[in-house]
Design a protein around this motif. Structure first.
Motif, PDB file in Angstrom:
ATOM      1  N   TYR A 142       0.827  -1.216   0.000  1.00  0.00           N
ATOM      2  CA  TYR A 142       0.000   0.000   0.000  1.00  0.00           C
ATOM      3  C   TYR A 142       0.861   1.266   0.000  1.00  0.00           C
ATOM      4  O   TYR A 142       1.715   1.446   0.871  1.00  0.00           O
ATOM      5  CB  TYR A 142      -0.922   0.023   1.216  1.00  0.00           C
ATOM      6  N   SER A 143       0.596   2.137  -0.989  1.00  0.00           N
ATOM      7  CA  SER A 143       1.324   3.406  -1.070  1.00  0.00           C
ATOM      8  C   SER A 143       0.343   4.581  -1.184  1.00  0.00           C
ATOM      9  O   SER A 143       0.753   5.698  -1.424  1.00  0.00           O
ATOM     10  CB  SER A 143       2.275   3.397  -2.266  1.00  0.00           C
ATOM     11  N   PHE A 144      -0.968   4.299  -0.994  1.00  0.00           N
ATOM     12  CA  PHE A 144      -1.960   5.384  -1.098  1.00  0.00           C
ATOM     13  C   PHE A 144      -2.040   6.149   0.233  1.00  0.00           C
ATOM     14  O   PHE A 144      -1.454   5.716   1.237  1.00  0.00           O
ATOM     15  CB  PHE A 144      -3.328   4.808  -1.499  1.00  0.00           C
ATOM     16  N   ASP A 145      -2.791   7.253   0.218  1.00  0.00           N
ATOM     17  CA  ASP A 145      -2.955   8.083   1.411  1.00  0.00           C
ATOM     18  C   ASP A 145      -3.899   7.361   2.386  1.00  0.00           C
ATOM     19  O   ASP A 145      -5.100   7.267   2.144  1.00  0.00           O
ATOM     20  CB  ASP A 145      -3.544   9.435   0.956  1.00  0.00           C
ATOM     21  N   ILE A 146      -3.347   6.846   3.496  1.00  0.00           N
ATOM     22  CA  ILE A 146      -4.167   5.981   4.364  1.00  0.00           C
ATOM     23  C   ILE A 146      -5.295   6.721   5.086  1.00  0.00           C
ATOM     24  O   ILE A 146      -6.230   6.097   5.580  1.00  0.00           O
ATOM     25  CB  ILE A 146      -3.348   5.160   5.391  1.00  0.00           C
ATOM     26  N   ASP A 147      -5.239   8.045   5.135  1.00  0.00           N
ATOM     27  CA  ASP A 147      -6.358   8.797   5.735  1.00  0.00           C
ATOM     28  C   ASP A 147      -7.646   8.600   4.930  1.00  0.00           C
ATOM     29  O   ASP A 147      -8.739   8.811   5.436  1.00  0.00           O
ATOM     30  CB  ASP A 147      -6.022  10.290   5.811  1.00  0.00           C
ATOM     31  N   ASN A 148      -7.466   8.211   3.654  1.00  0.00           N
ATOM     32  CA  ASN A 148      -8.633   7.981   2.792  1.00  0.00           C
ATOM     33  C   ASN A 148      -8.779   6.498   2.441  1.00  0.00           C
ATOM     34  O   ASN A 148      -9.197   6.158   1.329  1.00  0.00           O
ATOM     35  CB  ASN A 148      -8.497   8.809   1.509  1.00  0.00           C
ATOM     36  N   HIS A 149      -8.444   5.626   3.373  1.00  0.00           N
ATOM     37  CA  HIS A 149      -8.392   4.204   3.014  1.00  0.00           C
ATOM     38  C   HIS A 149      -9.760   3.632   2.634  1.00  0.00           C
ATOM     39  O   HIS A 149      -9.856   2.775   1.758  1.00  0.00           O
ATOM     40  CB  HIS A 149      -7.714   3.361   4.096  1.00  0.00           C
ATOM     41  N   LYS A 150     -10.827   4.126   3.257  1.00  0.00           N
ATOM     42  CA  LYS A 150     -12.145   3.559   2.951  1.00  0.00           C
ATOM     43  C   LYS A 150     -12.519   3.859   1.490  1.00  0.00           C
ATOM     44  O   LYS A 150     -12.936   2.963   0.753  1.00  0.00           O
ATOM     45  CB  LYS A 150     -13.195   4.113   3.934  1.00  0.00           C
ATOM     46  N   ILE A 151     -12.318   5.122   1.106  1.00  0.00           N
ATOM     47  CA  ILE A 151     -12.612   5.523  -0.286  1.00  0.00           C
ATOM     48  C   ILE A 151     -11.722   4.728  -1.241  1.00  0.00           C
ATOM     49  O   ILE A 151     -12.174   4.227  -2.275  1.00  0.00           O
ATOM     50  CB  ILE A 151     -12.365   7.036  -0.483  1.00  0.00           C
ATOM     51  N   PHE A 152     -10.445   4.607  -0.874  1.00  0.00           N
ATOM     52  CA  PHE A 152      -9.513   3.890  -1.755  1.00  0.00           C
ATOM     53  C   PHE A 152      -9.971   2.446  -1.974  1.00  0.00           C
ATOM     54  O   PHE A 152     -10.054   1.975  -3.111  1.00  0.00           O
ATOM     55  CB  PHE A 152      -8.094   3.908  -1.164  1.00  0.00           C
ATOM     56  N   PHE A 153     -10.288   1.741  -0.881  1.00  0.00           N
ATOM     57  CA  PHE A 153     -10.692   0.330  -1.009  1.00  0.00           C
ATOM     58  C   PHE A 153     -12.021   0.196  -1.763  1.00  0.00           C
ATOM     59  O   PHE A 153     -12.168  -0.700  -2.605  1.00  0.00           O
ATOM     60  CB  PHE A 153     -10.781  -0.338   0.366  1.00  0.00           C
ATOM     61  N   ASP A 154     -12.968   1.093  -1.483  1.00  0.00           N
ATOM     62  CA  ASP A 154     -14.263   1.030  -2.193  1.00  0.00           C
ATOM     63  C   ASP A 154     -14.056   1.204  -3.696  1.00  0.00           C
ATOM     64  O   ASP A 154     -14.615   0.463  -4.510  1.00  0.00           O
ATOM     65  CB  ASP A 154     -15.219   2.134  -1.681  1.00  0.00           C
ATOM     66  N   ASN A 155     -13.218   2.193  -4.063  1.00  0.00           N
ATOM     67  CA  ASN A 155     -12.956   2.446  -5.484  1.00  0.00           C
ATOM     68  C   ASN A 155     -12.232   1.268  -6.136  1.00  0.00           C
ATOM     69  O   ASN A 155     -12.515   0.894  -7.271  1.00  0.00           O
ATOM     70  CB  ASN A 155     -12.104   3.707  -5.669  1.00  0.00           C
ATOM     71  N   LEU A 156     -11.300   0.696  -5.378  1.00  0.00           N
ATOM     72  CA  LEU A 156     -10.529  -0.433  -5.912  1.00  0.00           C
ATOM     73  C   LEU A 156     -11.458  -1.619  -6.215  1.00  0.00           C
ATOM     74  O   LEU A 156     -11.434  -2.185  -7.318  1.00  0.00           O
ATOM     75  CB  LEU A 156      -9.448  -0.832  -4.894  1.00  0.00           C
ATOM     76  N   ILE A 157     -12.296  -1.966  -5.242  1.00  0.00           N
ATOM     77  CA  ILE A 157     -13.200  -3.112  -5.409  1.00  0.00           C
ATOM     78  C   ILE A 157     -14.188  -2.848  -6.548  1.00  0.00           C
ATOM     79  O   ILE A 157     -14.431  -3.724  -7.396  1.00  0.00           O
ATOM     80  CB  ILE A 157     -13.928  -3.415  -4.076  1.00  0.00           C
ATOM     81  N   ASP A 158     -14.671  -1.625  -6.610  1.00  0.00           N
ATOM     82  CA  ASP A 158     -15.611  -1.238  -7.674  1.00  0.00           C
ATOM     83  C   ASP A 158     -14.948  -1.317  -9.054  1.00  0.00           C
ATOM     84  O   ASP A 158     -15.540  -1.815 -10.017  1.00  0.00           O
ATOM     85  CB  ASP A 158     -16.054   0.206  -7.412  1.00  0.00           C
TER      86      ASP A 158
END
Ligand SMILES: C[S@@+](CC[C@H](N)C(=O)[O-])C[C@H]1O[C@@H](n2cnc3c(N)ncnc32)[C@H](O)[C@@H]1O
Length: 218
Positions: A142-158
Motif C-alpha cells: 500500500y502506497s496510497f494516502d491511508i487517511d482515505n483508506h475507505k474511499i480507496f478500497f471502495d474504489n478499488l473493489i468497484d
C-alpha cells in the motif's frame, strides 16, 4: 485448490496480465543470461518459470500448493522444457544446498506472510543469493494516502468489479480483509534491514509495487 480452480486462475492471469512483457522486464532487471540459475518463490501455474527457462541454465520453481505445482509441471512438460526443477516448499521452508543463486524472483506471493515472517523470508533469500545477486519482488504493497483508506478500497473493489467481474472483486475484498499487504515504508525497511540495496522501487495504483534489489557487500 482443485484442478478446476487452478485452471481458472491460469486463464484469468493470461487474460488480465501481459505475462510475456512482465517476464521480459524481469529478465532484463535481474540480468538473466544463459549461464544463470534463478529461484522463483510461489511459481503458481509456472508462467514466469517457463519463460525464464528459455533464457537461463536452470530455474528452481517452488510453491506450497501441490495443485499449482502439478499444473505448472504439466505445462512445462507439454512445452518440452527440461531445465525447471519443481519443489513443494515455500519461503520459510525451502533449503538451498546447491551453490549461491544468481537471482530470486517472487510475484504476488509475499503478502501471504505477516510482516515478521516476511522479514524472516527476506533474510533467508538474502542468504541464498551470491554477492551481487538480484532479488526481484512484485507484490501488493500500500502506497496510497491511508487517511482515505475507505474511499480507496471502495474504489478499488468497484474498479475490479467493472473490469474483471464480481468473482475477482470478491477475492480482492477477502484479500484486503484477511491477507497481509504491508505499507511501502515498512516494505522498504524490511528489505534494507534484511541486507538488500534497493536499486528500484516502483509503486503503481496505490497497491502494487516492484522492487529490484541487489545483495551488496557491506
Ligand atoms: C497469487 S498466486 C501468484 C502465482 C504466480 N507467482 C503469479 O504471478 O501468477 C500466489 C501463489 O503463492 C503460493 N504461496 C502462498 N504462500 C506461499 C509461501 N509461503 N511460499 C511459497 N509460495 C506460497 C500460492 O500457492 C500461489 O501459488
Amino acid at each position: 485448490m482443485d484442478f478446476e480452480h487452478v485452471h481458472a486462475y491460469d486463464t484469468q492471469m493470461q487474460k488480465l496480465r501481459d505475462i510475456k512483457k512482465e517476464t521480459e522486464n524481469i529478465i532484463e532487471s535481474i540480468n538473466l543470461t544463459s549461464d544463470k540459475t534463478v529461484l522463483e518463490i510461489g511459481t503458481g501455474t509456472g508462467n514466469f518459470a517457463i519463460e525464464a527457462a528459455k533464457h537461463c541454465a536452470k530455474v528452481i520453481a517452488i510453491d506450497v500448493s501441490s495443485e499449482m505445482l502439478k499444473f505448472a509441471q504439466h505445462k512445462t512438460k507439454m512445452k518440452g522444457i527440461t531445465n525447471i526443477e519443481f519443489h513443494h516448499t515455500g519461503f520459510l521452508t525451502y533449503e538451498h544446498h546447491a551453490g549461491p543463486l544468481d537471482a530470486v524472483v517472487s510475484q504476488l506471493v509475499l503478502h501471504h506472510l505477516p510482516d515478521f515472517w516476511k522479514f524472516i523470508a527476506l533474510k533467508r533469500i538474502f542468504e541464498m543469493l551470491k554477492e551481487g545477486g538480484k532479488f526481484y519482488l512484485r507484490d501488493t504493497v500500500y502506497s496510497f494516502d491511508i487517511d482515505n483508506h475507505k474511499i480507496f478500497f471502495d474504489n478499488l473493489i468497484d474498479g475490479v468489479k467493472h473490469a474483471a467481474g464480481v468473482e475477482l472483486a470478491n477475492d480482492i475484498e477477502i484479500a484486503i480483509r484477511e491477507e497481509y499487504t504491508t505499507l511501502d515504508w515498512i516494505m522498504e525497511g524490511l528489505l534494507t534491514r534484511a541486507g538488500f540495496s534497493i536499486d528500484k522501487a516502483d509503486y503503481s495504483e496505490g497497491f502494487m509495487a516492484v522492487y529490484v534489489c541487489t545483495k551488496v557487500d557491506r
